[in-house]
Write an enzyme that holds these catalytic residues in place. Structure first.
Site, PDB file in Angstrom:
ATOM      1  N   ASP A  45       0.804  -1.218   0.000  1.00 25.55           N
ATOM      2  CA  ASP A  45       0.000   0.000   0.000  1.00 25.55           C
ATOM      3  C   ASP A  45       0.840   1.272   0.000  1.00 25.55           C
ATOM      4  O   ASP A  45       0.420   2.290  -0.574  1.00 25.55           O
ATOM      5  CB  ASP A  45      -0.953   0.015   1.200  1.00 25.55           C
ATOM      6  CG  ASP A  45      -2.197   0.832   0.900  1.00 25.55           C
ATOM      7  OD1 ASP A  45      -2.556   1.700   1.708  1.00 25.55           O
ATOM      8  OD2 ASP A  45      -2.775   0.618  -0.173  1.00 25.55           O
ATOM      9  N   CYS A 137     -11.024   3.715  -4.649  1.00 22.84           N
ATOM     10  CA  CYS A 137     -10.043   3.888  -3.570  1.00 22.84           C
ATOM     11  C   CYS A 137     -10.680   4.579  -2.367  1.00 22.84           C
ATOM     12  O   CYS A 137     -10.721   4.012  -1.273  1.00 22.84           O
ATOM     13  CB  CYS A 137      -8.833   4.641  -4.121  1.00 22.84           C
ATOM     14  SG  CYS A 137      -7.597   5.019  -2.896  1.00 22.84           S
ATOM     15  N   TYR A 141     -13.285   1.996   0.673  1.00 15.68           N
ATOM     16  CA  TYR A 141     -12.829   2.060   2.073  1.00 15.68           C
ATOM     17  C   TYR A 141     -13.874   2.718   2.961  1.00 15.68           C
ATOM     18  O   TYR A 141     -14.103   2.284   4.083  1.00 15.68           O
ATOM     19  CB  TYR A 141     -11.473   2.764   2.164  1.00 15.68           C
ATOM     20  CG  TYR A 141     -10.315   1.832   1.919  1.00 15.68           C
ATOM     21  CD1 TYR A 141     -10.275   1.007   0.808  1.00 15.68           C
ATOM     22  CD2 TYR A 141      -9.244   1.755   2.823  1.00 15.68           C
ATOM     23  CE1 TYR A 141      -9.219   0.148   0.589  1.00 15.68           C
ATOM     24  CE2 TYR A 141      -8.176   0.894   2.606  1.00 15.68           C
ATOM     25  CZ  TYR A 141      -8.172   0.097   1.490  1.00 15.68           C
ATOM     26  OH  TYR A 141      -7.115  -0.765   1.281  1.00 15.68           O
ATOM     27  N   TYR A 167     -11.188   5.833   7.934  1.00 15.95           N
ATOM     28  CA  TYR A 167     -11.786   5.692   6.594  1.00 15.95           C
ATOM     29  C   TYR A 167     -13.301   5.899   6.585  1.00 15.95           C
ATOM     30  O   TYR A 167     -13.884   6.189   5.546  1.00 15.95           O
ATOM     31  CB  TYR A 167     -11.403   4.332   5.990  1.00 15.95           C
ATOM     32  CG  TYR A 167      -9.958   4.294   5.550  1.00 15.95           C
ATOM     33  CD1 TYR A 167      -9.024   3.464   6.171  1.00 15.95           C
ATOM     34  CD2 TYR A 167      -9.504   5.148   4.549  1.00 15.95           C
ATOM     35  CE1 TYR A 167      -7.691   3.464   5.794  1.00 15.95           C
ATOM     36  CE2 TYR A 167      -8.170   5.157   4.162  1.00 15.95           C
ATOM     37  CZ  TYR A 167      -7.269   4.317   4.787  1.00 15.95           C
ATOM     38  OH  TYR A 167      -5.955   4.330   4.395  1.00 15.95           O
ATOM     39  N   GLU A 209      -9.775  -3.785  -5.636  1.00 16.53           N
ATOM     40  CA  GLU A 209      -9.720  -3.526  -4.183  1.00 16.53           C
ATOM     41  C   GLU A 209      -9.866  -4.851  -3.430  1.00 16.53           C
ATOM     42  O   GLU A 209      -9.136  -5.132  -2.472  1.00 16.53           O
ATOM     43  CB  GLU A 209     -10.827  -2.546  -3.761  1.00 16.53           C
ATOM     44  CG  GLU A 209     -10.608  -1.122  -4.193  1.00 16.53           C
ATOM     45  CD  GLU A 209      -9.462  -0.444  -3.454  1.00 16.53           C
ATOM     46  OE1 GLU A 209      -8.955  -0.999  -2.448  1.00 16.53           O
ATOM     47  OE2 GLU A 209      -9.052   0.650  -3.877  1.00 16.53           O
TER      48      GLU A 209
END
Ligand SMILES: Cc1ncc(CN)c(N)n1
Length: 226
Positions: A45, A137, A141, A167, A209
């Site tokens: 990441d 993205c 999350y 998040y 993801e």
């Protein structure tokens, strides 16, 4: 008439549930996620976010609107300098120094595929296609973090509560509304085929993801020395 971003997010809802029920997020909720999985995630990441900010920089250069340029500038700062707080929470969970953990990271297969999906659109198409590939993205999350908080009352001393709350934060709403504004504006001038590509880019990144989390959960590597 539904907005293109409403259509893409509606179609992606089933993937949110799959990611939520996969090993990485379930392990995060139970706080029994292996240190190997977390270290692998951080190694991948750190590089993913670096490239994400580089793609934002490409979009900044493509934009001819100062407000839009400032949006990309803010997002570059967020991804490079603020999101590291979420990474530090994961490093604390592992009990090792963050910079030590991420040494030796590389684009493991699923991360490689995801990053190249975004770069392909940035080089071969325009801003809307690129943002459609980037939108999962923040969106995935936020959706997964909010689902965790809706289904679990995480204890105050839960070691990864910070990550979830980071998040789930409403700040992401502002980022997503800027994505929606640009994508829906550009979609106005697109053919049906062009609009379908935006939806496909978004759904493919939602799948990326899911694969990214599973990549970390299984410590996925290249078969041969690349
Ligand atoms: C792969 C991935 N996707 C999304 C996020 C949340 N910005 C992240 N840090 N990494």
């Amino acid at each position: 008439m539904k907005l293109i971003t409403e259509i893409m997010e509606e179609k992606a809802l089933p993937i949110v549930d799959k990611i939520y029920n996969d090993g990485f997020i379930q392990g995060l909720i139970r706080a029994d996620l292996s240190k190997e999985a977390v270290e692998h995630y951080l190694k991948a990441d750190a590089l993913y976010l670096e490239n994400f900010s580089d793609i934002y920089a490409m979009l900044l250069a493509k934009s001819n609107d100062k407000a839009e340029k400032n949006f990309f500038l803010d997002q570059i700062n967020f991804v490079l300098n603020e999101e590291i707080a979420a990474h530090k929470n994961l490093a604390d969970y592992v009990g090792r120094d963050y910079q030590e953990i991420i040494k030796g990271g590389e684009w493991y297969p699923s991360a490689d595929h995801y990053i190249k999906h975004m770069y392909y659109n940035a080089f071969a198409f325009g801003m809307a296609e690129t943002l459609s590939a980037m939108a999962p993205c923040p969106w995935i999350y936020q959706m997964v973090a909010r689902k965790i908080l809706a289904n679990h009352d995480l204890a105050e001393d839960h070691p990864l509560k910070f990550w979830v709350e980071f998040y789930a934060d409403g700040l992401v709403d502002e980022v997503l509304s800027e994505y929606h504004k640009i994508i829906n504006r550009e979609a106005e001038f697109m053919s049906e085929e062009g609009k379908q590509r935006l939806i496909k880019n978004f759904l493919e990144s939602c799948e990326h993801e899911r694969r990214f989390f599973n990549m970390a959960y299984t410590q996925e590597h290249w078969g041969l020395e690349v």
